[in-house]
Motif scaffolding. Sequence first.
Motif, PDB file in Angstrom:
ATOM      1  N   ASP A 137       2.866  17.794  -0.302  1.00  0.00           N
ATOM      2  CA  ASP A 137       3.885  17.211   0.568  1.00  0.00           C
ATOM      3  C   ASP A 137       3.246  15.983   1.224  1.00  0.00           C
ATOM      4  O   ASP A 137       2.154  16.094   1.771  1.00  0.00           O
ATOM      5  CB  ASP A 137       4.252  18.263   1.623  1.00  0.00           C
ATOM      6  N   HIS A 138       3.920  14.849   1.148  1.00  0.00           N
ATOM      7  CA  HIS A 138       3.285  13.657   1.738  1.00  0.00           C
ATOM      8  C   HIS A 138       4.302  12.631   2.209  1.00  0.00           C
ATOM      9  O   HIS A 138       5.406  12.533   1.675  1.00  0.00           O
ATOM     10  CB  HIS A 138       2.300  13.012   0.750  1.00  0.00           C
ATOM     11  N   THR A 139       3.910  11.864   3.189  1.00  0.00           N
ATOM     12  CA  THR A 139       4.708  10.732   3.653  1.00  0.00           C
ATOM     13  C   THR A 139       4.881   9.758   2.501  1.00  0.00           C
ATOM     14  O   THR A 139       3.932   9.478   1.780  1.00  0.00           O
ATOM     15  CB  THR A 139       3.959  10.002   4.796  1.00  0.00           C
TER      16      THR A 139
ATOM     17  N   ILE B 290       0.840  -1.199   0.000  1.00  0.00           N
ATOM     18  CA  ILE B 290       0.000   0.000   0.000  1.00  0.00           C
ATOM     19  C   ILE B 290       0.870   1.242   0.000  1.00  0.00           C
ATOM     20  O   ILE B 290       1.781   1.376   0.812  1.00  0.00           O
ATOM     21  CB  ILE B 290      -0.937   0.013   1.226  1.00  0.00           C
ATOM     22  N   TYR B 291       0.564   2.133  -0.929  1.00  0.00           N
ATOM     23  CA  TYR B 291       1.309   3.392  -1.017  1.00  0.00           C
ATOM     24  C   TYR B 291       0.333   4.563  -1.136  1.00  0.00           C
ATOM     25  O   TYR B 291      -0.590   4.532  -1.944  1.00  0.00           O
ATOM     26  CB  TYR B 291       2.247   3.373  -2.231  1.00  0.00           C
ATOM     27  N   PHE B 292       0.550   5.597  -0.338  1.00  0.00           N
ATOM     28  CA  PHE B 292      -0.262   6.816  -0.409  1.00  0.00           C
ATOM     29  C   PHE B 292       0.496   7.865  -1.224  1.00  0.00           C
ATOM     30  O   PHE B 292       1.669   8.142  -0.947  1.00  0.00           O
ATOM     31  CB  PHE B 292      -0.521   7.374   0.993  1.00  0.00           C
ATOM     32  N   GLY B 293      -0.164   8.475  -2.190  1.00  0.00           N
ATOM     33  CA  GLY B 293       0.477   9.490  -3.009  1.00  0.00           C
ATOM     34  C   GLY B 293      -0.551  10.244  -3.833  1.00  0.00           C
ATOM     35  O   GLY B 293      -1.737  10.260  -3.480  1.00  0.00           O
ATOM     36  N   TYR B 294      -0.111  10.840  -4.920  1.00  0.00           N
ATOM     37  CA  TYR B 294      -1.057  11.565  -5.786  1.00  0.00           C
ATOM     38  C   TYR B 294      -0.546  11.553  -7.216  1.00  0.00           C
ATOM     39  O   TYR B 294       0.655  11.518  -7.463  1.00  0.00           O
ATOM     40  CB  TYR B 294      -1.309  12.985  -5.270  1.00  0.00           C
ATOM     41  N   THR B 295      -1.485  11.589  -8.141  1.00  0.00           N
ATOM     42  CA  THR B 295      -1.118  11.326  -9.545  1.00  0.00           C
ATOM     43  C   THR B 295      -0.309  12.459 -10.170  1.00  0.00           C
ATOM     44  O   THR B 295       0.383  12.232 -11.151  1.00  0.00           O
ATOM     45  CB  THR B 295      -2.360  11.065 -10.424  1.00  0.00           C
ATOM     46  N   PHE B 296      -0.406  13.671  -9.628  1.00  0.00           N
ATOM     47  CA  PHE B 296       0.371  14.785 -10.184  1.00  0.00           C
ATOM     48  C   PHE B 296       1.792  14.816  -9.617  1.00  0.00           C
ATOM     49  O   PHE B 296       2.578  15.678  -9.980  1.00  0.00           O
ATOM     50  CB  PHE B 296      -0.322  16.128  -9.914  1.00  0.00           C
ATOM     51  N   CYS B 297       2.126  13.925  -8.716  1.00  0.00           N
ATOM     52  CA  CYS B 297       3.464  13.891  -8.112  1.00  0.00           C
ATOM     53  C   CYS B 297       4.507  13.684  -9.213  1.00  0.00           C
ATOM     54  O   CYS B 297       4.408  12.730  -9.986  1.00  0.00           O
ATOM     55  CB  CYS B 297       3.549  12.770  -7.089  1.00  0.00           C
ATOM     56  N   PRO B 298       5.482  14.574  -9.299  1.00  0.00           N
ATOM     57  CA  PRO B 298       6.436  14.489 -10.413  1.00  0.00           C
ATOM     58  C   PRO B 298       7.515  13.438 -10.225  1.00  0.00           C
ATOM     59  O   PRO B 298       8.175  13.064 -11.188  1.00  0.00           O
ATOM     60  CB  PRO B 298       7.055  15.892 -10.434  1.00  0.00           C
ATOM     61  N   ASP B 299       7.753  12.982  -9.024  1.00  0.00           N
ATOM     62  CA  ASP B 299       8.935  12.134  -8.845  1.00  0.00           C
ATOM     63  C   ASP B 299       8.761  10.961  -7.890  1.00  0.00           C
ATOM     64  O   ASP B 299       8.883   9.811  -8.290  1.00  0.00           O
ATOM     65  CB  ASP B 299      10.135  12.993  -8.401  1.00  0.00           C
ATOM     66  N   VAL B 300       8.476  11.227  -6.640  1.00  0.00           N
ATOM     67  CA  VAL B 300       8.547  10.159  -5.640  1.00  0.00           C
ATOM     68  C   VAL B 300       7.446   9.107  -5.817  1.00  0.00           C
ATOM     69  O   VAL B 300       7.702   7.910  -5.673  1.00  0.00           O
ATOM     70  CB  VAL B 300       8.523  10.752  -4.209  1.00  0.00           C
ATOM     71  N   CYS B 301       6.248   9.553  -6.152  1.00  0.00           N
ATOM     72  CA  CYS B 301       5.164   8.570  -6.322  1.00  0.00           C
ATOM     73  C   CYS B 301       5.424   7.625  -7.492  1.00  0.00           C
ATOM     74  O   CYS B 301       5.320   6.403  -7.333  1.00  0.00           O
ATOM     75  CB  CYS B 301       3.815   9.262  -6.474  1.00  0.00           C
TER      76      CYS B 301
HETATM   77 NI    NI Z   1       4.572  11.900  -4.319  1.00  0.00          NI
END
Ligand code: NI
Length: 212
Positions: free
Chosen positions: A177-179, A80-91
């Motif tokens: 900004d997200h964990t 399970i990973y929490f993130g967002y689709t517009f994240c440019p790098d880490v997600c």
């Molecule tokens: Ni991200």
Amino acid sequence: MASRNTPPLWISIAAGIAALCLVGGAVAFAVLWSPAPQQRTQVLDQRGTGQADIGGPFTLVDQDGAPFTDADLLGRPSLIYFGYTFCPDVCPLSLQVMEAAIERLPPGLRADIRPVFISVDPERDTPERLKQYAQTPGFPAGLVALTGTVEQVEAAKAAYRIYSARGEQAGDFYLVDHTSIIYLMDQTGTFAAAFSHTESPQTVAEGIEALS
Ligand code: NI
């Protein structure tokens, strides 16, 4: 006016990416979990003791608009990973690590493990957008991509101790900004291990194999 003295947009965005996604994620990870291998083993050994206290009830919808709750995690292990689709790098990086780890599993486990992405940006991440995102080449096959109302997402974030906050807005664009933690939950929905997005896929695969 202060706004006339601000740096060009691309510098702001670059700084924002570095500050919000990389540093924020890394710091949050470092605070929550030490990436030292022996400590991860300890985390694995704590299965079922409740000490980790990660996970809990949530009600969201998947990329097809179908309800998906914590009960749907039962029966198979999940990443399970929490993130967002517009994240440019880490997600994207985290999802690629998940896929590379799954690729290393023996066929039975590979078919068993359920990759899950939960949006921390429900206002932009509609089921339709998530459906498109989940099909990105290099992301896990069969990725379950979840979103919901702001309240539903907040409840899921709280259950998994995820922090997220919107960064500065430039026009319609903003970063979040997200964990950044890849959680491994076992087939009973119990927390088993946590990995950084900088972890090697081999280590993540070994963590999944240690469940069986
Ligand atoms: Ni991200």
